[in-house]
Write a protein that holds these residues in place. Structure first.
Motif, short mmCIF file in Angstrom:
data_model
loop_
_atom_site.label_atom_id
_atom_site.label_comp_id
_atom_site.label_asym_id
_atom_site.label_seq_id
_atom_site.Cartn_x
_atom_site.Cartn_y
_atom_site.Cartn_z
N ILE A 22 103.27 18.48 45.18
CA ILE A 22 103.47 18.41 43.73
C ILE A 22 104.95 18.67 43.45
N SER A 23 105.64 17.63 42.97
CA SER A 23 107.09 17.70 42.80
C SER A 23 107.48 17.07 41.46
N THR A 24 106.86 17.56 40.42
CA THR A 24 107.06 17.07 39.06
C THR A 24 108.06 17.97 38.33
N PRO A 25 108.41 17.65 37.07
CA PRO A 25 109.08 18.67 36.25
C PRO A 25 108.24 19.94 36.16
N ASP A 26 108.90 21.06 35.89
CA ASP A 26 108.26 22.37 35.98
C ASP A 26 107.00 22.49 35.13
N HIS A 27 106.98 21.85 33.96
CA HIS A 27 105.87 22.08 33.03
C HIS A 27 104.56 21.50 33.53
N VAL A 28 104.60 20.64 34.56
CA VAL A 28 103.38 20.02 35.09
C VAL A 28 102.89 20.73 36.34
N HIS A 29 103.72 21.58 36.96
CA HIS A 29 103.34 22.23 38.22
C HIS A 29 101.99 22.92 38.13
N GLY A 30 101.83 23.81 37.15
CA GLY A 30 100.62 24.61 37.05
C GLY A 30 99.37 23.78 36.83
#
Length: 485
Positions: A112-120
């Motif tokens: 998972i290597s998305t912008p931070d807001h999608v990590h969780g």
């Protein structure tokens, strides 16, 4: 890509073999726990976020083709993700990770290597389906998410790793040796600094411009859990870092590399307090610019910790960004760098008997240096020997996935969520302090006052600021419908 038809799927074969063998002996894959695969099996991998850092994460996880990449997810395959598609031409393509995970039942593990807001949300969705996950740093966008993922990894018995690859750097053992030897004596202070942000930050959010949206970008999916708004230029693919709805600022970018060094070697826990100040910009006389939707251009943060066996004393940790760095210690020669080359980034661990200086811990040369008051010095190498990409951080995670939850390989990971979750909380505590510092309201005299500028007391066990309730809104966030966690 369709899997080869077979009356016995790969997973069922493993399961059935276990049942048949259990009459005589318990096979090692049962001892490995749920999700265990024999080392000879090829792990079925998928990527959520396939461009940028995601490209190297999934490439390194594939271990030069040893493992099988079966699916790629990205909101825009016309950008840097295009190279990943070319690298793994047999992988099935998706724009929505939820659709990918629902349809591709044979996926074993996900990067998972998305912008931070999608990590969780993405990690929670994948782990909920029993997938092993590798999540880029920072682990999550807020403290509550980090706490949820840490517990979820244990409950679901999945193998996890955060993408602070410097945690696998063997030279950290040199720093740990100095700490463990007691050479520094009582350790009372840690100073951490960075030249980030190196992207635009500290100004007003750009105006929306739907007409300029790239044709292949799925803006709705890019927003994910963030509030719906028209397409806004200069956010995707990188400059989102400076806006709270999507990014976590300088701390989120490199905090998990820098804070990792003292947090790991000193065996720190939850901080007990946090306070901060931020750089102020004046575009007009006597009226400070105010852009609470974004991260400040610079900040200075102070966190306090209770004594540990490694520190022997209560500890103060400071963080500064925007190019602001601590004073040069007297014990380090004046013409020598502190931290890394050019003193752009670094960590100073101060004890009663001397100082440890290191660079950022992100595949840059760590250059650990020990200076003691009695004149003793010990330096690590200026150039590191790295025989595999990023110290094998992704490969070690893949090996642990195949060995199974609770295996020796799993327990040997340097940033499984048992460690990465609490460490990420320390990083995000700094952002909580920044956002509290920027709270303002109109007072009875009709003037705007900043009412959150105070030392915040943190109850880590209960995940709560105890002396300023309004700060607790930043422990979590509001999620757009369909993206909750």
């Amino acid at each position: 890509m369709k899997e080869k038809p077979s009356s016995t799927t790969r997973r069922n074969f493993i399961k059935n073999t276990a049942m048949a063998s259990s009459i005589f002996i318990v096979p090692r894959h049962v001892l490995g726990g749920p999700g265990y695969l024999a080392p000879s099996d090829r792990l079925h991998l998928a990527a959520i976020g396939s461009g940028g850092k995601g490209a190297s994460d999934i490439a390194n996880a594939s271990v030069d083709g040893r493992e099988r990449v079966v699916a790629l997810c990205d909101v825009d395959f016309s950008g840097s993700a295009k190279q990943t598609v070319e690298r793994f031409p047999k992988a099935k393509l998706f724009n929505d990770y939820r659709e990918m995970l629902d349809k591709m039942k044979g996926i074993d593990a996900v990067t998972i290597s998305t912008p931070d807001h999608v990590h969780g949300p993405a990690a929670a969705y994948a782990m909920g389906l029993g997938k092993h996950v590798y999540v880029q740093k920072p682990l999550t966008h807020n403290i509550r998410e980090a706490r949820i993922l840490t517990q979820m990894a244990r409950d679901k018995k999945v193998v996890t790793q955060m993408g602070n690859q410097g945690g696998s750097n063997p030279l950290l053992g040199m720093v740990q040796k100095w700490i463990d030897s007691g050479a520094l004596g009582k350790i009372t202070k840690v100073e951490i600094w960075t030249n980030r942000p190196v992207w635009p930050q500290g100004y007003a959010m750009p105006a929306p411009d739907p007409a300029s949206k790239p044709a292949d970008l799925d803006w709705n999916l890019w927003l994910g859990p963030a509030p719906m708004k028209p397409y806004t230029p200069n956010l995707h693919p990188f400059n989102w870092r400076g806006w709270w709805d999507y990014g976590t600022g300088a701390l989120g970018d490199v905090g998990c590399h820098l804070v990792d060094i003292p947090y790991r070697t000193l065996k720190l826990g939850y901080p007990t307090s946090a306070e901060c100040s931020v750089g102020t910009v004046f575009s007009q006389m006597w009226t400070p610019d105010y852009h609470p939707e974004g991260c400040p251009a610079s900040s200075f943060i102070t966190l306090t910790y209770e004594a540990t066996e490694k520190t022997g004393s209560p500890l103060i940790m400071t963080w500064s960004d925007g190019g602001i760095r601590p004073s040069h210690p007297e014990i380090i020669p004046a013409d020598s760098d502190i931290g890394g080359p050019g003193s752009f980034n670094g960590v100073l661990i101060h004890g009663e008997n001397g100082v440890i200086s290191t660079n950022i811990n992100d595949s840059s040369p760590l250059t650990p240096k020990l200076y003691l008051n009695d004149g003793t010095t010990e330096f690590g190498p200026e150039v590191e020997d790295m025989p595999e990409p990023e110290y094998g951080h992704q490969r070690k995670w893949v090996d642990a996935c195949k060995a199974g939850f609770g295996s020796e390989e799993h327990l040997g990971l340097t940033s499984s969520f048992d460690y990465a979750g609490p460490m990420t909380e320390t990083v995000l505590m700094g952002n909580l302090a920044i956002r509290s510092f920027m709270l303002r309201r109109e007072n009875p005299e009709g003037q705007m006052e900043f009412y959150g500028r105070r030392k915040l007391l943190w109850d880590g066990d209960n995940m709560k600021i105890t002396n300023f309730e309004d700060a607790n809104q930043f422990v979590t966030r509001t999620y757009r419908e369909g993206w909750e966690m």
